[in-house]
Design an enzyme around this catalytic site. Structure first.
Site, mmCIF file in Angstrom:
data_model
loop_
_atom_site.group_PDB
_atom_site.id
_atom_site.type_symbol
_atom_site.label_atom_id
_atom_site.label_comp_id
_atom_site.label_asym_id
_atom_site.label_seq_id
_atom_site.Cartn_x
_atom_site.Cartn_y
_atom_site.Cartn_z
ATOM 1 N N PRO A 2 -7.450 -1.709 99.412
ATOM 2 C CA PRO A 2 -6.531 -2.785 99.031
ATOM 3 C C PRO A 2 -6.564 -3.064 97.526
ATOM 4 O O PRO A 2 -7.560 -2.819 96.873
ATOM 5 C CB PRO A 2 -7.067 -3.983 99.810
ATOM 6 C CG PRO A 2 -8.436 -3.646 100.260
ATOM 7 C CD PRO A 2 -8.623 -2.171 100.124
ATOM 8 N N GLU A 3 -5.412 -3.537 97.016
ATOM 9 C CA GLU A 3 -5.288 -3.828 95.591
ATOM 10 C C GLU A 3 -5.267 -5.356 95.383
ATOM 11 O O GLU A 3 -5.488 -6.106 96.318
ATOM 12 C CB GLU A 3 -4.004 -3.191 95.047
ATOM 13 C CG GLU A 3 -3.907 -1.696 95.392
ATOM 14 C CD GLU A 3 -2.632 -1.040 94.909
ATOM 15 O OE1 GLU A 3 -2.022 -1.535 93.950
ATOM 16 O OE2 GLU A 3 -2.240 -0.009 95.489
ATOM 17 N N LYS A 58 -10.496 -6.081 91.939
ATOM 18 C CA LYS A 58 -10.520 -5.833 93.383
ATOM 19 C C LYS A 58 -11.842 -6.259 94.023
ATOM 20 O O LYS A 58 -12.079 -5.987 95.199
ATOM 21 C CB LYS A 58 -10.265 -4.352 93.656
ATOM 22 C CG LYS A 58 -8.935 -3.841 93.083
ATOM 23 C CD LYS A 58 -8.727 -2.388 93.490
ATOM 24 C CE LYS A 58 -7.767 -1.678 92.568
ATOM 25 N NZ LYS A 58 -7.706 -0.234 92.861
ATOM 26 N N HIS A 96 -17.234 1.319 113.429
ATOM 27 C CA HIS A 96 -16.852 1.144 112.025
ATOM 28 C C HIS A 96 -17.293 -0.206 111.462
ATOM 29 O O HIS A 96 -17.016 -0.531 110.319
ATOM 30 C CB HIS A 96 -15.334 1.296 111.867
ATOM 31 C CG HIS A 96 -14.819 2.608 112.353
ATOM 32 N ND1 HIS A 96 -15.252 3.809 111.830
ATOM 33 C CD2 HIS A 96 -13.943 2.932 113.338
ATOM 34 C CE1 HIS A 96 -14.652 4.811 112.460
ATOM 35 N NE2 HIS A 96 -13.857 4.302 113.380
ATOM 36 N N ARG A 155 -4.176 3.080 73.054
ATOM 37 C CA ARG A 155 -4.917 4.023 73.894
ATOM 38 C C ARG A 155 -4.349 5.438 73.948
ATOM 39 O O ARG A 155 -5.067 6.374 74.254
ATOM 40 C CB ARG A 155 -5.027 3.494 75.326
ATOM 41 C CG ARG A 155 -5.874 2.248 75.435
ATOM 42 C CD ARG A 155 -7.349 2.622 75.487
ATOM 43 N NE ARG A 155 -8.165 1.415 75.498
ATOM 44 C CZ ARG A 155 -9.350 1.331 76.072
ATOM 45 N NH1 ARG A 155 -9.854 2.362 76.694
ATOM 46 N NH2 ARG A 155 -10.022 0.205 76.008
ATOM 47 N N ARG A 264 -3.799 11.949 92.615
ATOM 48 C CA ARG A 264 -3.249 10.881 93.446
ATOM 49 C C ARG A 264 -1.760 11.127 93.663
ATOM 50 O O ARG A 264 -1.050 11.484 92.727
ATOM 51 C CB ARG A 264 -3.400 9.502 92.757
ATOM 52 C CG ARG A 264 -4.797 9.120 92.340
ATOM 53 C CD ARG A 264 -5.681 8.753 93.508
ATOM 54 N NE ARG A 264 -5.193 7.656 94.329
ATOM 55 C CZ ARG A 264 -5.426 6.366 94.079
ATOM 56 N NH1 ARG A 264 -6.110 6.006 93.013
ATOM 57 N NH2 ARG A 264 -4.973 5.440 94.907
#
Ligand SMILES: [Zn+2]
Length: 277
Positions: A2-3, A58, A96, A155, A264
């Site tokens: 999750p974000e 997070k 789990h 950057r 990703r």
């Protein structure tokens, strides 16, 4: 996953459920889920009250009524579920489930994680900052447009990788990075310092708006994310590019594509998000 929006929802829900509650019992079912010595962890957590629950990027941080705080990172598939033992629903403990915290009011907090990358860790309150600051940069909801653009200019990194780097700014993951870049019309492989000022502003406000929208919809339930009451978020219904490869872009009618960037899956519209030569 999750974000930021999902973790924010978990934190808000947990505040309603367990704030000020006393932990009567701690059960560690899998040693790997806890980054401390198991006995030490149990000893420090048991008997404490929950003083506060907050988020940093997070990370979920639970302040205990002693000198310690409990940090939880859910990584890919971690869940924190609150179960009321007075009710006969949602009480399954399966293979789990890695840790259980039982409260005085017959409620319990269950840490469940299928892929087992998530973890729990206690840290002394005065050492928390030392642990977090090398790992977690300023939160996306706390930064100004100016701070954001200064970093992008200095950057010179591929924008998508920069957005996901938690050490720079924290909270964004694959879903909201893809959706924000799409809304701002920026190709994910653009070098950050090459993005025009106007587009940087657009990206900043896209991120802020999408995060708020996702928080308000309870987060996105793609994969395993559930809120503590086991309900799903609804923001996945509003995704326009994430996992939408082959679907038609609502703005330009081209088809959404999926490419791999830094290993990703990355989703974008080749019409709206052109890579400048
Ligand atoms: Zn498009």
């Amino acid at each position: 996953m999750p974000e930021l929006p999902e973790v924010e929802n978990i934190v808000r829900d947990l505040r309603r459920k367990i704030l000020t509650k006393k932990i009567l019992k701690v059960l560690i079912l899998s040693d790997k889920a806890v980054k401390n010595n198991k006995k030490f962890f149990t000893k420090k957590v048991k008997g404490c009250e929950i003083e506060d629950i907050r988020r940093r990027g997070k990370f979920i941080i639970i302040d205990l009524s002693n000198d310690y705080c409990l940090m939880i990172h859910l990584k890919m598939t971690g869940q924190l579920l609150y179960q009321d033992l007075n009710q006969a629903v949602n009480q399954t403990i399966d293979k789990h489930t890695h840790a259980i915290f039982e409260f005085k009011n017959k409620g319990r907090l269950v840490f469940r994680d299928i892929r087992r990358f998530g973890y729990l860790k206690i840290e002394k309150k005065d050492k928390l900052e030392g642990f977090l600051s090398p790992r977690v940069g300023p939160d996306y909801l706390d930064i100004s447009c100016r701070e954001f653009s200064d970093v992008l200019i200095s950057r010179r990194r591929m924008i998508k990788g920069l957005l996901l780097d938690q050490k720079i700014f924290s909270g964004l993951g694959n879903i909201y990075a893809c959706e924000s870049l799409y809304r701002a019309g920026i190709h994910p492989q653009t070098t950050s310092s090459d993005i025009k000022k106007k587009k940087v502003r657009k990206l900043y406000y896209s991120i802020q708006d999408i995060l708020q929208e996702a928080i308000n919809k309870g987060g996105s339930s793609v994969g395993d994310y559930l809120r503590p009451d086991s309900s799903k978020g609804r923001h996945q219904q509003y995704h326009l590019v994430y996992r939408k490869e082959g679907k038609v872009c609502p703005k330009c009618k081209r088809r959404i594509e999926r490419v791999k960037i830094n290993n990703r899956g990355t989703f974008f519209c080749p019409g709206c998000q052109k890579l400048a030569p």
